[in-house]
Design an enzyme around this catalytic site. Structure first.
Site, PDB file in Angstrom:
ATOM      1  N   ASP A 365       0.938  -1.355  -0.084  1.00 16.36           N
ATOM      2  CA  ASP A 365       0.067  -0.004   0.005  1.00 16.36           C
ATOM      3  C   ASP A 365       0.852   1.319   0.106  1.00 16.36           C
ATOM      4  OD1 ASP A 365      -2.796   0.964   0.367  1.00 16.36           O
ATOM      5  OD2 ASP A 365      -1.893   1.695   2.270  1.00 16.36           O
ATOM      6  N   GLU A 402       1.371  -0.227  -4.971  1.00 19.62           N
ATOM      7  CA  GLU A 402       0.295   0.572  -5.192  1.00 19.62           C
ATOM      8  C   GLU A 402       0.908   2.026  -5.494  1.00 19.62           C
ATOM      9  OE1 GLU A 402      -3.583   2.914  -3.378  1.00 19.62           O
ATOM     10  OE2 GLU A 402      -1.630   2.674  -2.439  1.00 19.62           O
ATOM     11  N   ASP A 477     -11.040   1.654  -4.752  1.00 15.97           N
ATOM     12  CA  ASP A 477     -10.564   2.979  -4.367  1.00 15.97           C
ATOM     13  C   ASP A 477     -11.271   3.951  -5.512  1.00 15.97           C
ATOM     14  OD1 ASP A 477      -9.070   2.903  -2.162  1.00 15.97           O
ATOM     15  OD2 ASP A 477      -7.173   2.448  -3.161  1.00 15.97           O
TER      16      ASP A 477
END
Ligand SMILES: [Ca+2]
Length: 635
Positions: A365, A402, A477
């Site tokens: 992340d 990410e 997202d």
């Protein structure tokens, strides 16, 4: 078709035989260039020890449309090798001149030239020297072991699961109303099928769990996917679980460590790999490292406190529940990734040597934000160390980063295998089919502009990473793609691009049955399991596309060449040696495209079985309005 073509497939690029052993070897690269008829001369311009060198190429063969030039140039395996082609081609009205004896004769005697030099790199042809960043690139270790992208990645079709919302296989572990409070608000239990409530957000729970994933294995294998990307599963008080309290403990509302290991074993037995979501830029405020750090324990150094005040810590984007981890601490490096017992290595490794319950990679992340002293300082060195640690624990582990934006610096051979490819895939596709960007502002791309955006992104990274880029048309997202496209038919166009473009496709759970959803949290609706709620038309399209992707080496590892990109219509070919697949589509009115694939033969429509044949080098592809076709080469 552009006349010039080159890619990383074996027809165009290979290392000389016998150069496979060492990760630190020097050697020779064989390169083939497709060039226009009448090419006068060609060189490879490559770089070694920081200096440019020229290797003259030889004309190998000519067909009715192209010339093929070959050459061999040196490379060093421990560094990123860049190369491009310099070619002299005929050019009417050339302003160039020919100096027979450069510097030794009178310049006035020079003759006008009917040629000029052009350069060909990953971003196309220029009549001037291109920049380094658009060169073809060979990732370090391409022949070695330590830096190779794992082979399985390009053959994967991923499926992204947001665990709380996918399937409730065990109601006994569900969060109940008011079970605990988070930031002084009691948590809320929701009923499967209800819409997520923006006022509750991360404090509401639907009850999805690992047992639900296990029960869905037949569904996943029937869909055809062979890899899962799981949003975070470790102990956390929120439903999204990006605020980890314990990286060594599966959240009890999802299952147990033992049930997770059993799930991985069962998934592997069904040919499905698993990667986990590692949230290592920040921890949750409830993590014991943070709580004991507030009381003065040594783990206070895992975070960045700017004063003696307990409230003075750096957090992710200022969100105080997410204190940022500080990788200036070597103890933190040890426990997150360096030691064999670290979090990263622990979950990659099987619980015992004979077991098959280690995971297959990590999605990290906000990977670009990890760093020292409350900043991203030292980021690249940290990611390189994480890669090394992952490879130690599992040589086939996939390191996925990410990035909501461009990831080029992390994709140069030593860090990520692939990135979440919003920059090079999602946003260009949205520009073509949605008409807006991630900020809900207008973005308007026609077919030519979309492929230009994609090529511009691809041009910056080595071939190995192009194949390992993680492509999605949406995710947890952003709003659901199916809710963004103005026309339902365009939803299928997005799916066709996803499954045939270069890189690894990932389906966000529910997209395959037409699940709708706006911005977070509406994009995280519980998966409907009543088949009456499924859009079986889009489901059939997804299943056939996934089947095609899984069965086609050309779609998994082939090159990419645009055959037509004008206005609403697009056609491109993916080719690997003598295998080829054409994708043709239009978002507009019915149209017949006349395309000229470099490879000749009969083409079978993967949906209708109609056979199309090339006539005088031209393939006529008739498209109905707002439709796509996939054509497989039959030889
Ligand atoms: Ca449950």
């Amino acid at each position: 078709v552009q006349d010039f073509y080159h890619d990383g497939t074996p027809d165009f690029f290979r290392l000389e035989p016998g150069q496979k052993a060492s990760a630190h070897a020097s050697g020779t690269v064989f390169a083939r260039l497709r060039a226009p008829l009448g090419t006068v001369k060609a060189w490879v311009e490559s770089f070694q020890d920081g200096e440019q060198s020229h290797t003259e190429m030889q004309l190998e063969k000519t067909d009715d449309r192209f010339e093929f030039w070959t050459g061999r140039f040196p490379y060093r395996n421990f560094e990123l090798t860049r190369y491009r082609f310099k070619v002299i081609v005929p050019h009417e009205n050339s302003s160039a001149r020919v100096f027979p004896k450069w510097f030794k004769s009178d310049p006035v005697s020079s003759q006008p030239s009917s040629t000029r030099s052009v350069w060909f790199g990953q971003n196309g042809v220029t009549p001037f020297v291109p920049t380094l960043e658009d060169d073809f690139k060979i990732a370090p270790g391409t022949t070695g072991v330590s830096s190779e992208v794992p082979d399985w990645v390009s053959g994967a079709v991923f499926y992204q699961i947001f665990p709380d919302r996918f399937r409730d296989g065990d109601p006994s572990n569900n969060v109940y109303d008011g079970e605990y409070s988070y930031n002084q608000h009691p948590v809320k239990a929701r009923t499967w099928g209800e819409r997520p409530d923006p006022k509750q957000g991360f404090r509401e729970f639907f009850g999805g769990d690992l047992e639900g994933i296990r029960q869905s294995i037949p569904y996943l294998t029937d869909l055809g996917v062979n890899a899962l990307y799981l949003n975070p599963i470790f102990k956390s008080p929120s439903s999204h679980k990006y605020d980890t309290e314990d990286y060594f403990l599966v959240d009890p509302h999802f299952g147990t460590n033992e049930s997770f290991r059993a799930l991985v074993t069962e998934l592997h037995a069904n040919g499905i790999r698993v990667i986990l979501d590692g949230v290592f830029n920040h921890a949750g405020i409830g993590h014991k490292w943070f709580k004991s750090g507030l009381e003065g324990a040594a783990s206070r150094r895992f975070f960045t406190f700017t004063s003696e005040e307990n409230s003075s810590y750096v957090s992710w984007l200022g969100v105080k529940t997410l204190p940022k981890l500080d990788y200036a601490s070597t103890e933190l490096q040890d426990v997150i990734y360096k030691q064999e017992t670290s979090i990263v290595q622990h979950w990659l490794k099987p619980t015992r040597p004979a077991a098959n319950d280690g995971v297959d990679g990590w999605r990290l992340d906000v990977i670009h934000m990890m760093g020292e002293g409350g900043t991203h300082a030292g980021n690249h060195a940290i990611i390189q160390s994480i890669r090394t640690a992952m490879r130690q624990a599992n040589p086939d582990a996939y390191l996925l980063g990410e990035h909501f934006f461009e990831a080029t610096p992390w994709l140069q051979g030593l860090e990520e295998d692939g990135a979440m490819n919003y920059h090079g895939f999602t946003w260009p596709v949205w520009g073509f089919l949605v008409g807006a960007d991630h900020a809900a502002q207008p973005l308007s791309l026609d077919a030519a502009e979309m492929v230009a955006a994609m090529q511009n992104a691809r041009a910056k990274i080595p071939w190995a990473h192009q194949l390992a880029q993680f492509n999605q048309i949406d995710s947890h997202d952003v709003p659901r793609f199916s809710s963004l496209v103005a026309d339902a038919a365009w939803n299928a166009l997005g799916a066709a691009l996803l499954m045939t473009y270069i890189g690894v496709p990932c389906v966000y759970y529910g997209d395959e049955i037409g699940l709708q959803g706006g911005p977070d949290p509406d994009n995280r609706r519980p998966m409907p399991w009543n088949e009456a709620d499924w859009n079986t038309d889009i489901q059939a399209v997804y299943k056939r596309l996934i089947e095609l992707r899984r069965s086609s080496a050309a779609l998994q590892r082939g090159g990419f060449e645009v055959l037509h990109a004008v206005g609403d219509a697009l056609a491109f070919v993916r080719q690997l040696k003598d295998q080829a697949v054409i994708t043709a589509l239009t978002r507009g009115a019915a149209i017949t495209l006349e395309v000229q694939p470099a490879i000749k033969g009969r083409w079978r429509d993967a949906f209708s079985n109609e056979v199309l044949e090339t006539k005088d080098g031209v393939l006529q592809v008739a498209l109905t309005a707002e439709s796509f076709r996939i054509l497989i080469l039959e030889r």
